[in-house]
Motif scaffolding. Sequence first.
Motif, short mmCIF file in Angstrom:
data_model
loop_
_atom_site.label_atom_id
_atom_site.label_comp_id
_atom_site.label_asym_id
_atom_site.label_seq_id
_atom_site.Cartn_x
_atom_site.Cartn_y
_atom_site.Cartn_z
N ASP A 117 31.79 -0.75 2.68
CA ASP A 117 32.86 -1.58 2.13
C ASP A 117 32.69 -3.04 2.55
N ALA A 118 32.32 -3.26 3.79
CA ALA A 118 32.13 -4.63 4.28
C ALA A 118 30.96 -5.30 3.55
N PHE A 119 29.88 -4.57 3.37
CA PHE A 119 28.73 -5.12 2.66
C PHE A 119 29.10 -5.44 1.21
N GLU A 120 29.84 -4.53 0.57
CA GLU A 120 30.26 -4.77 -0.82
C GLU A 120 31.15 -6.00 -0.92
N GLN A 121 32.12 -6.11 -0.01
CA GLN A 121 33.04 -7.25 -0.03
C GLN A 121 32.33 -8.55 0.29
N GLY A 174 29.44 -9.19 -0.81
CA GLY A 174 28.56 -9.48 -1.94
C GLY A 174 27.10 -9.17 -1.67
N ILE A 175 26.83 -8.31 -0.72
CA ILE A 175 25.45 -7.94 -0.39
C ILE A 175 24.93 -7.02 -1.49
N ALA A 176 23.79 -7.40 -2.04
CA ALA A 176 23.19 -6.63 -3.13
C ALA A 176 22.82 -5.22 -2.64
N ASP A 177 23.05 -4.25 -3.50
CA ASP A 177 22.74 -2.84 -3.24
C ASP A 177 23.32 -2.40 -1.89
N ALA A 178 24.63 -2.57 -1.76
CA ALA A 178 25.33 -2.30 -0.50
C ALA A 178 25.12 -0.87 -0.01
N ALA A 179 25.04 0.09 -0.92
CA ALA A 179 24.86 1.48 -0.49
C ALA A 179 23.51 1.67 0.18
N ALA A 180 22.45 1.12 -0.41
CA ALA A 180 21.11 1.24 0.19
C ALA A 180 21.03 0.47 1.50
N ARG A 181 21.63 -0.71 1.54
CA ARG A 181 21.63 -1.51 2.78
C ARG A 181 22.38 -0.78 3.88
N THR A 182 23.46 -0.11 3.51
CA THR A 182 24.22 0.67 4.50
C THR A 182 23.37 1.80 5.05
N SER A 183 22.69 2.50 4.16
CA SER A 183 21.83 3.60 4.58
C SER A 183 20.72 3.09 5.51
N ASP A 184 20.10 1.98 5.16
CA ASP A 184 19.06 1.39 6.01
C ASP A 184 19.62 0.97 7.36
N PHE A 185 20.81 0.38 7.34
CA PHE A 185 21.46 -0.05 8.58
C PHE A 185 21.72 1.14 9.50
N LEU A 186 22.26 2.22 8.93
CA LEU A 186 22.56 3.41 9.73
C LEU A 186 21.28 4.06 10.25
N ALA A 187 20.25 4.10 9.42
CA ALA A 187 18.97 4.67 9.84
C ALA A 187 18.38 3.86 11.00
N ARG A 188 18.46 2.56 10.90
CA ARG A 188 17.96 1.71 11.98
C ARG A 188 18.77 1.94 13.26
N GLY A 189 20.07 2.16 13.12
CA GLY A 189 20.90 2.47 14.27
C GLY A 189 20.47 3.77 14.94
N MET A 190 20.13 4.76 14.13
CA MET A 190 19.64 6.03 14.69
C MET A 190 18.32 5.81 15.44
#
Length: 173
Positions: free
Chosen positions: A134-138, A140-156
């Motif tokens: 939601d924060a990425f979408e708000q 205006g980050i392009a492809d927020a769902a993929a960026r979120t997934s990448d962010f979470l994977a990097r966190g892991m």
Amino acid sequence: MPKGTVSSANRRTDIISAAIEVFAEIGYYRATTAQVAERAAISQPYVYRFFTKESLLVETLEVSWQRILHAFQRVIDSSSPDQLELGFIRAYEEIMTSHRSEILLQMQAQTIQDAPIRNAMRHGMSQVQQLVRDAFEQAGIADAAARTSDFLARGMLCNVAMAMEMPELMKKR
């Protein structure tokens, strides 16, 4: 609030804090409520006044997920859109440093199949995923769902690097 209520609330917090440390150090299955009680400097029956061993793990996981959610919400409230992801990274790095046992506890809990524990993990991860997306979408980050997934994977990966004491896993090439 009556004096006994405050004391009980404080003791409950003490038990949760002790459980986070004990479970992270020796693992949920090897840990006993007697060890948690000893760490909290209370009797084992007093632990059972509030928790079973399983409900205690669920509560510790909820505490750890709430810490991440609150830290990320503070980033959202105080960051510009172009600094959002960096803010999340810094907030998580701070949690990894100051609350290492909580992260180790989450890592262990990922492998536990008991339904209440699995549900606590799913719920916590889902809340973090939704907040970040939601924060990425708000922002205006392009492809927020993929960026979120990448962010979470990097966190892991950060979790693994920290747990294994292998910071080189996080070095950018």
